[in-house]
Design a protein around this motif. Structure first.
Motif, PDB file in Angstrom:
ATOM      1  N   LYS A   1     -36.209  23.956  88.533  1.00  0.00           N
ATOM      2  CA  LYS A   1     -34.804  23.730  88.198  1.00  0.00           C
ATOM      3  C   LYS A   1     -33.958  24.989  88.380  1.00  0.00           C
ATOM      4  O   LYS A   1     -32.768  24.901  88.629  1.00  0.00           O
ATOM      5  CB  LYS A   1     -34.670  23.257  86.751  1.00  0.00           C
ATOM      6  CG  LYS A   1     -35.480  22.026  86.387  1.00  0.00           C
ATOM      7  CD  LYS A   1     -34.957  20.798  87.039  1.00  0.00           C
ATOM      8  CE  LYS A   1     -33.963  20.110  86.137  1.00  0.00           C
ATOM      9  NZ  LYS A   1     -33.397  18.909  86.744  1.00  0.00           N
ATOM     10  N   ASN A   2     -34.579  26.154  88.223  1.00  0.00           N
ATOM     11  CA  ASN A   2     -33.835  27.409  88.277  1.00  0.00           C
ATOM     12  C   ASN A   2     -34.798  28.544  88.592  1.00  0.00           C
ATOM     13  O   ASN A   2     -36.012  28.376  88.506  1.00  0.00           O
ATOM     14  CB  ASN A   2     -33.136  27.659  86.933  1.00  0.00           C
ATOM     15  CG  ASN A   2     -31.958  28.597  87.041  1.00  0.00           C
ATOM     16  OD1 ASN A   2     -31.704  29.193  88.079  1.00  0.00           O
ATOM     17  ND2 ASN A   2     -31.231  28.733  85.951  1.00  0.00           N
ATOM     18  N   ILE A   3     -34.261  29.692  88.930  1.00  0.00           N
ATOM     19  CA  ILE A   3     -35.060  30.878  89.174  1.00  0.00           C
ATOM     20  C   ILE A   3     -34.288  32.068  88.613  1.00  0.00           C
ATOM     21  O   ILE A   3     -33.064  32.104  88.695  1.00  0.00           O
ATOM     22  CB  ILE A   3     -35.363  31.054  90.686  1.00  0.00           C
ATOM     23  CG1 ILE A   3     -36.360  32.175  90.930  1.00  0.00           C
ATOM     24  CG2 ILE A   3     -34.107  31.270  91.485  1.00  0.00           C
ATOM     25  CD1 ILE A   3     -36.921  32.208  92.351  1.00  0.00           C
ATOM     26  N   PHE A   4     -34.986  32.989  87.964  1.00  0.00           N
ATOM     27  CA  PHE A   4     -34.304  34.173  87.457  1.00  0.00           C
ATOM     28  C   PHE A   4     -35.255  35.356  87.445  1.00  0.00           C
ATOM     29  O   PHE A   4     -36.470  35.212  87.506  1.00  0.00           O
ATOM     30  CB  PHE A   4     -33.697  33.938  86.068  1.00  0.00           C
ATOM     31  CG  PHE A   4     -34.676  33.532  85.009  1.00  0.00           C
ATOM     32  CD1 PHE A   4     -35.288  34.485  84.206  1.00  0.00           C
ATOM     33  CD2 PHE A   4     -34.975  32.195  84.802  1.00  0.00           C
ATOM     34  CE1 PHE A   4     -36.191  34.114  83.224  1.00  0.00           C
ATOM     35  CE2 PHE A   4     -35.871  31.816  83.812  1.00  0.00           C
ATOM     36  CZ  PHE A   4     -36.483  32.780  83.026  1.00  0.00           C
TER      37      PHE A   4
ATOM     38  N   LEU B   1     -40.089  37.623  89.148  1.00  0.00           N
ATOM     39  CA  LEU B   1     -39.320  36.377  89.189  1.00  0.00           C
ATOM     40  C   LEU B   1     -39.990  35.281  88.379  1.00  0.00           C
ATOM     41  O   LEU B   1     -41.220  35.149  88.381  1.00  0.00           O
ATOM     42  CB  LEU B   1     -39.179  35.875  90.627  1.00  0.00           C
ATOM     43  CG  LEU B   1     -38.149  36.571  91.494  1.00  0.00           C
ATOM     44  CD1 LEU B   1     -38.129  35.955  92.882  1.00  0.00           C
ATOM     45  CD2 LEU B   1     -36.770  36.492  90.893  1.00  0.00           C
ATOM     46  N   VAL B   2     -39.156  34.485  87.738  1.00  0.00           N
ATOM     47  CA  VAL B   2     -39.630  33.341  86.962  1.00  0.00           C
ATOM     48  C   VAL B   2     -39.023  32.073  87.547  1.00  0.00           C
ATOM     49  O   VAL B   2     -37.814  31.995  87.755  1.00  0.00           O
ATOM     50  CB  VAL B   2     -39.228  33.467  85.474  1.00  0.00           C
ATOM     51  CG1 VAL B   2     -39.595  32.205  84.703  1.00  0.00           C
ATOM     52  CG2 VAL B   2     -39.893  34.688  84.848  1.00  0.00           C
TER      53      VAL B   2
ATOM     54  N   ILE C   1     -38.415  27.169 100.464  1.00  0.00           N
ATOM     55  CA  ILE C   1     -37.228  27.935 100.140  1.00  0.00           C
ATOM     56  C   ILE C   1     -36.641  28.453 101.449  1.00  0.00           C
ATOM     57  O   ILE C   1     -37.388  28.959 102.296  1.00  0.00           O
ATOM     58  CB  ILE C   1     -37.569  29.078  99.157  1.00  0.00           C
ATOM     59  CG1 ILE C   1     -36.340  29.912  98.821  1.00  0.00           C
ATOM     60  CG2 ILE C   1     -38.690  29.938  99.649  1.00  0.00           C
ATOM     61  CD1 ILE C   1     -36.560  30.912  97.698  1.00  0.00           C
ATOM     62  N   PHE C   2     -35.346  28.295 101.610  1.00  0.00           N
ATOM     63  CA  PHE C   2     -34.662  28.750 102.826  1.00  0.00           C
ATOM     64  C   PHE C   2     -35.372  28.250 104.083  1.00  0.00           C
ATOM     65  O   PHE C   2     -35.607  28.994 105.023  1.00  0.00           O
ATOM     66  CB  PHE C   2     -34.530  30.270 102.849  1.00  0.00           C
ATOM     67  CG  PHE C   2     -33.817  30.851 101.650  1.00  0.00           C
ATOM     68  CD1 PHE C   2     -32.623  30.331 101.208  1.00  0.00           C
ATOM     69  CD2 PHE C   2     -34.373  31.914 100.962  1.00  0.00           C
ATOM     70  CE1 PHE C   2     -31.972  30.857 100.100  1.00  0.00           C
ATOM     71  CE2 PHE C   2     -33.722  32.465  99.859  1.00  0.00           C
ATOM     72  CZ  PHE C   2     -32.520  31.932  99.432  1.00  0.00           C
TER      73      PHE C   2
ATOM     74  N   LEU D   1     -35.461  36.124  97.083  1.00  0.00           N
ATOM     75  CA  LEU D   1     -35.782  34.873  96.397  1.00  0.00           C
ATOM     76  C   LEU D   1     -34.822  34.617  95.235  1.00  0.00           C
ATOM     77  O   LEU D   1     -34.525  33.468  94.904  1.00  0.00           O
ATOM     78  CB  LEU D   1     -37.224  34.885  95.898  1.00  0.00           C
ATOM     79  CG  LEU D   1     -38.316  34.940  96.963  1.00  0.00           C
ATOM     80  CD1 LEU D   1     -39.695  35.001  96.321  1.00  0.00           C
ATOM     81  CD2 LEU D   1     -38.218  33.771  97.916  1.00  0.00           C
ATOM     82  N   GLY D   2     -34.334  35.688  94.623  1.00  0.00           N
ATOM     83  CA  GLY D   2     -33.399  35.548  93.514  1.00  0.00           C
ATOM     84  C   GLY D   2     -32.066  34.942  93.914  1.00  0.00           C
ATOM     85  O   GLY D   2     -31.314  34.471  93.059  1.00  0.00           O
TER      86      GLY D   2
END
Length: 106
Positions: free
Chosen positions: A20-23, A30-31, A51-52, A91-92
């Motif tokens: 749902k999210n990344i931080f 990264l989580v 991703i991308f 990635l962030g």
């Protein structure tokens, strides 16, 4: 299924994780924030996700579950291994939209 997953990952999948999210956690990495749709996730497992427009696979270094009042799912954070600060920054920038991550043992 959002994104493209390899046939090998699908065949050896131990869990399906909805991102749902990344931080970023300074000093840790990264989580991925989301929930486990099916199966179980353990430290040392790997998660594969798109991703991308490319598929990447990263080792899970930490698992943290948080239960919210009246929530249907347990929110789970997965700390993932990154290869460099540059990769963490790249990635962030990603904004996942319920991306599916497949968890495997290798």
């Amino acid at each position: 299924m959002h994104g493209v997953q390899t046939k090998r990952a699908i065949n050896s999948m131990t869990a399906k994780y909805i991102i749902k999210n990344i931080f970023r956690i300074t000093g840790r990495g990264l989580v991925l924030a989301g929930y486990i749709e099916e199966g179980e996730v353990f430290i040392g497992d790997y998660i594969e996700f798109s991703i991308f427009e490319k598929t990447i696979k990263r080792k899970i270094l930490g698992v943290e579950g948080i239960r919210k009042a009246n929530a249907d799912n347990t929110n789970t954070g997965l700390l993932i291994e990154c290869h460099s600060e540059k990769e963490i920054d790249e990635l962030g920038q990603w904004i996942p939209k319920d991306e599916i991550g497949l968890v495997t043992k290798d």
